[in-house]
Scaffold this motif. Structure first.
Motif, PDB file in Angstrom:
ATOM      1  N   SER A  84       0.863  -1.182   0.000  1.00 16.34           N
ATOM      2  CA  SER A  84       0.000   0.000   0.000  1.00 16.34           C
ATOM      3  C   SER A  84       0.894   1.224   0.000  1.00 16.34           C
TER       4      SER A  84
ATOM      5  N   ASP B 225      -4.193   0.125  -2.113  1.00 16.27           N
ATOM      6  CA  ASP B 225      -3.787  -1.017  -1.288  1.00 16.27           C
ATOM      7  C   ASP B 225      -4.053  -2.299  -2.074  1.00 16.27           C
TER       8      ASP B 225
ATOM      9  N   LEU C 226      -5.009   5.601   4.291  1.00 17.97           N
ATOM     10  CA  LEU C 226      -4.932   4.157   4.133  1.00 17.97           C
ATOM     11  C   LEU C 226      -6.193   3.471   4.656  1.00 17.97           C
TER      12      LEU C 226
ATOM     13  N   THR D 152     -11.317  -1.362  -0.360  1.00 15.21           N
ATOM     14  CA  THR D 152     -10.639  -2.616  -0.658  1.00 15.21           C
ATOM     15  C   THR D 152     -11.624  -3.767  -0.519  1.00 15.21           C
TER      16      THR D 152
ATOM     17  N   THR E 224      -7.945  -2.769  -4.611  1.00 13.05           N
ATOM     18  CA  THR E 224      -8.671  -1.523  -4.374  1.00 13.05           C
ATOM     19  C   THR E 224      -9.621  -1.316  -5.542  1.00 13.05           C
TER      20      THR E 224
ATOM     21  N   THR F  72      -6.190  -1.564  -8.948  1.00 12.69           N
ATOM     22  CA  THR F  72      -4.886  -2.126  -8.620  1.00 12.69           C
ATOM     23  C   THR F  72      -4.528  -3.262  -9.578  1.00 12.69           C
TER      24      THR F  72
END
Length: 249
Positions: A95, A104, A173, A199, A234, A246
């Protein structure tokens, strides 16, 4: 974070590609004889190359650029002198932050030779994540993610770690809407907002249900010693489904 304009979308997609490319490079380098610190350095060098900063280090002062967890370690493993060996199960979680945006991602990898049971667990762990992602769309219940993953796990005789959850991400985060269960729950009436960045990261196991903290204050272990795998993307909630950001590219 909820995406409201093109600049925000571009920012999330940019950091999403960075962490995905970093994870991919670390996975390709994974081999027996490498220490987790050496593997982490590969991740650190790539984040530096992209102009990104490790999110766990920035946010929590984590003593590594990435989290690398081996075998009995299931999350938040500190990179160090541990030597990766043939047959190990290694989880890499990357991340990072770039230009004020966070993403992440993570995955579990077998270092050959792997047993058929471990191969099956990894395959089903990735499938559990995909099933969760398929529940993400504007207006749908957040709890639908855990229900769908829970059905899949139960039908195949697996358990889910119940104190490691998905979460909102984007400008930090971990952020609103807070923890998002990847196991069946009751009483969660929240709905997925259009543009929500989050996420999806189930922890699938052959017997464990809880993560326990080790003596170092970071590393989490399987409560029963049973193998655990984690796969994470993500995503952004769109009208008709999820946009996965991601992905390497």
């Amino acid at each position: 974070m909820t995406i409201t304009n093109q600049d925000e979308l571009d920012g999330i997609k940019h950091i999403g590609r960075i962490v995905a490319n970093t994870l991919q490079a670390m996975a390709k380098a994974l081999e027996p004889g490498l220490t987790t610190a050496e593997l982490d350095q590969i991740g650190q060098d790539l984040l530096d190359h992209y102009g990104a900063v490790s999110a766990p280090r920035l946010t929590y002062g984590f003593p590594g650029a990435t989290c690398i967890s081996v075998n009995e370690e299931i999350a938040h493993g500190i990179p160090g002198s541990r030597v990766i060996r043939a047959g190990d199960l290694v989880n890499i979680d990357v991340s990072a932050c770039c230009n004020g945006y966070f993403a992440d991602t993570g995955a579990s990898f077998r270092v050959p030779p792997a047993t058929p049971a471990l191969d099956r667990l990894c395959r089903d762990g990735k499938r559990a994540m995909q099933i969760g992602i398929a529940q993400v769309a504007a207006g749908r219940p957040l709890s639908g993610i855990g229900r769908a993953i829970g059905r899949f796990a139960s039908d195949r005789g697996y358990t889910l770690i119940r104190n490691l959850a998905s979460h909102g991400v984007g400008r930090a985060l971990h952020e609103a809407p807070g923890e998002i269960a990847t196991w069946p729950t009751r009483g969660d009436s929240r709905r997925i907002a259009r543009g929500l960045v989050m996420t999806v990261e189930p922890f699938l196991s052959t017997g464990s249900q809880w993560a326990t903290e080790g003596h170092d204050g970071w590393t989490l272990f399987s409560d029963s010693g049973a193998p655990v795998v984690q796969y994470e993307h993500t995503v952004i909630a769109m009208e008709r489904g999820a946009m996965v950001v991601t992905l390497p590219g």
